[in-house]
Design a protein around this motif. Structure first.
Motif, short mmCIF file in Angstrom:
data_model
loop_
_atom_site.label_atom_id
_atom_site.label_comp_id
_atom_site.label_asym_id
_atom_site.label_seq_id
_atom_site.Cartn_x
_atom_site.Cartn_y
_atom_site.Cartn_z
N ILE A 1 -16.49 14.09 -5.93
CA ILE A 1 -17.10 15.03 -6.87
C ILE A 1 -16.07 15.81 -7.70
N ASN A 2 -14.77 15.58 -7.46
CA ASN A 2 -13.79 16.36 -8.22
C ASN A 2 -12.95 15.54 -9.19
N PHE A 3 -13.43 14.37 -9.58
CA PHE A 3 -12.84 13.67 -10.72
C PHE A 3 -13.35 14.36 -11.99
N PRO A 4 -12.58 14.30 -13.08
CA PRO A 4 -13.13 14.83 -14.33
C PRO A 4 -14.33 13.99 -14.77
N ALA A 5 -15.28 14.62 -15.45
CA ALA A 5 -16.43 13.88 -15.97
C ALA A 5 -15.93 12.78 -16.90
N LYS A 6 -16.65 11.64 -16.89
CA LYS A 6 -16.23 10.49 -17.68
C LYS A 6 -17.41 9.99 -18.51
N GLN A 7 -17.16 9.80 -19.80
CA GLN A 7 -18.20 9.27 -20.68
C GLN A 7 -18.32 7.77 -20.48
N ILE A 8 -19.50 7.31 -20.13
CA ILE A 8 -19.79 5.88 -19.96
C ILE A 8 -20.97 5.58 -20.86
N GLY A 9 -20.68 5.08 -22.06
CA GLY A 9 -21.72 4.89 -23.06
C GLY A 9 -22.36 6.23 -23.35
N PRO A 10 -23.70 6.31 -23.30
CA PRO A 10 -24.37 7.58 -23.58
C PRO A 10 -24.40 8.54 -22.38
N LEU A 11 -23.90 8.11 -21.23
CA LEU A 11 -23.95 8.90 -20.01
C LEU A 11 -22.64 9.61 -19.74
N MET A 12 -22.70 10.88 -19.37
CA MET A 12 -21.53 11.60 -18.87
C MET A 12 -21.61 11.52 -17.35
N MET B 1 0.84 -1.17 0.00
CA MET B 1 0.00 0.00 0.00
C MET B 1 0.90 1.24 0.00
N LYS B 2 0.57 2.17 -0.87
CA LYS B 2 1.33 3.40 -0.97
C LYS B 2 0.87 4.38 0.10
N THR B 3 1.81 5.01 0.78
CA THR B 3 1.50 6.03 1.77
C THR B 3 1.33 7.38 1.07
N ILE B 4 0.29 8.14 1.48
CA ILE B 4 0.08 9.47 0.93
C ILE B 4 0.12 10.48 2.07
N SER B 5 0.30 11.73 1.72
CA SER B 5 0.30 12.78 2.73
C SER B 5 -1.14 13.22 3.00
N PHE B 6 -1.31 13.94 4.09
CA PHE B 6 -2.63 14.49 4.40
C PHE B 6 -3.04 15.48 3.31
N ASP B 7 -2.09 16.22 2.78
CA ASP B 7 -2.38 17.16 1.69
C ASP B 7 -2.90 16.42 0.46
N ASP B 8 -2.35 15.22 0.18
CA ASP B 8 -2.87 14.40 -0.93
C ASP B 8 -4.33 14.04 -0.68
N PHE B 9 -4.63 13.62 0.54
CA PHE B 9 -6.00 13.24 0.91
C PHE B 9 -6.95 14.42 0.75
N LEU B 10 -6.50 15.61 1.14
CA LEU B 10 -7.36 16.79 1.06
C LEU B 10 -7.73 17.17 -0.37
N GLN B 11 -7.00 16.65 -1.34
CA GLN B 11 -7.32 16.93 -2.73
C GLN B 11 -8.57 16.19 -3.20
N VAL B 12 -8.94 15.12 -2.51
CA VAL B 12 -10.12 14.34 -2.88
C VAL B 12 -11.35 14.94 -2.21
N GLU B 13 -12.30 15.36 -3.02
CA GLU B 13 -13.54 15.96 -2.52
C GLU B 13 -14.59 14.87 -2.34
N LEU B 14 -14.64 14.29 -1.15
CA LEU B 14 -15.66 13.30 -0.80
C LEU B 14 -16.80 14.04 -0.12
N ARG B 15 -17.98 14.02 -0.74
CA ARG B 15 -19.12 14.79 -0.25
C ARG B 15 -20.35 13.91 -0.10
#
Length: 112
Positions: A70-81, A1-15
């Protein structure tokens, strides 16, 4: 398992959001639902494809709180963005169980 910093974690917007619509994603390669999730006024409603059909029916999903990235780039999945990633855990059978708060919290609240 790769260790990340707290700053790395803060980049992920979990809402926290509330599922306001769930329907079968007929064009998906693997069984999935199209979810519309409301994250409150500041963020709004976002769509997601979710492979959670083994444990949930669409009608029982509406109104449930979920945790999503909520802060990943939008991803096309078939006809759905897909505009967010609803989170979950695989059980022993490989089925996805949703990651949910166990108490009511305001829509859009960030996981920290």
């Amino acid at each position: 398992m790769k260790t990340i910093s707290f700053d790395d974690f803060l980049q992920v917007e979990l809402r926290v959001g509330r599922i306001i619509s769930a329907k079968v994603f007929a064009q998906a390669r693997k069984p999935a639902y199209i979810l519309e999730v409301d994250f409150g006024e500041a963020i709004g409603v976002r769509k997601s494809s979710a492979q959670i059909t083994a444990l949930y029916q669409p009608d029982e999903l509406v109104g449930r709180l979920v945790v999503a990235v909520i802060n990943f780039p939008a991803k096309q999945i078939g006809p759905l963005m897909s505009e967010c990633l609803v989170t979950g855990f695989h059980n022993a059978a490989g089925e996805v169980a949703l990651c949910v708060p166990d108490q009511a919290v305001p829509l859009g609240t960030r996981l920290l």
